[in-house]
Scaffold this active site. Sequence first.
Site: not given
Ligand code: COA
Length: 329
Positions: A112, A253, A283
Amino acid sequence: MRAIITGVGHFVPDRKLTNKDLEQMVDTSDEWITTRTGIKERRILEKDKGTSYMGVKAAKMVLEQRGISADELDLILVSTATPDMMFPSTAALIQKELKATNCWGFDLSAGCAGFVCALATASQFIETGKYKKIMVIGADKMSSIVNYEDRNTCVLFGDAAGAVLLEPSNTDDLGIEDFLLYLDGSGDKSLYMAGGGSLMPATLETVDNQMHYLYQDGKTVFKFAVTNMADVSKKILEKNRLSGEDIKLFIPHQANLRIIDAAAKKMKINRDQFVINIENYGNTTTATIPLAMSEAYQEGRMQKGDWIVLSTFGAGYTWGSLLFKWAID
Ligand code: COA
């Protein structure tokens, strides 16, 4: 000699993949996606087209805006994590399509963070006086490596391209002032695609084990992103004796709206100073920053002489900031 941005363009495919569409594909909801990421929809490129297709479109927009032809380019630098193929480079495919007959080019891989790394790299060729016109392109077809059965990742990404033209300036007043870039390979287990490289070439087994899809440990990447994006932006301001109020626009970003909000809060910067378009595109990896810059320019959000800060992070980990003054009237 300074490197200035003299044109900016972008391309997004027409097809929209909305949160409602995703509700039909995986166990998710519009509410979850909106509150956890800020994303409402993303664009998806046709299956039979590659990243270079979007790169060409974005570059053509820049050439038209600047009123020059492709054979005036000295260098085409493409950042991408989803090249059309392992080789030749996506830069070569774009060169061919643009008929840019007087240049060389190459691809740069920094996830990214690729566009900011490419812009910093290109600025060096301008500052040394070696080249006069460089097309810097950030393009990714994330739909080609996203597993649309994995709700953890498929809601996040989209396809797009952005491009800028870099040229020398005869005044020291405008253009790229500074950049800070970092690489920490200890992030290699948090965000990667295991299959298809020389370590794990494609086999029936790698396909069965879904190793040709992007994998992400979202929570780990999230924490890393918030801290480092805010810290590196603060650092570049301090180094150049500027404060948040001196900056017209921060173009971060676009990975997650919560990351942008947390970084803004940590830096104590007004949210209005941030360019945010993640709602419409998700993204788009290396394309997020040039796409946001292009839209901000179209909307008239920057004037000649305005300070702009780009901040990025991504796989590696790679992260950094680039400080410049807008040079287009
Ligand atoms: N819909 C519904 N539930 C979802 C889901 C979706 N699309 N994706 C994940 N979940 C669930 C998970 O399975 C988890 O369930 P569990 O508690 O039963 O295991 C729950 O939601 C919480 O997941 P969690 O990972 O804690 O969510 P979060 O608040 O951290 O959000 C992201 C997840 C991926 C959105 C977040 O971590 C994120 O944005 N990370 C950085 C990503 C990034 O910047 N990437 C690019 C780098 S260049």
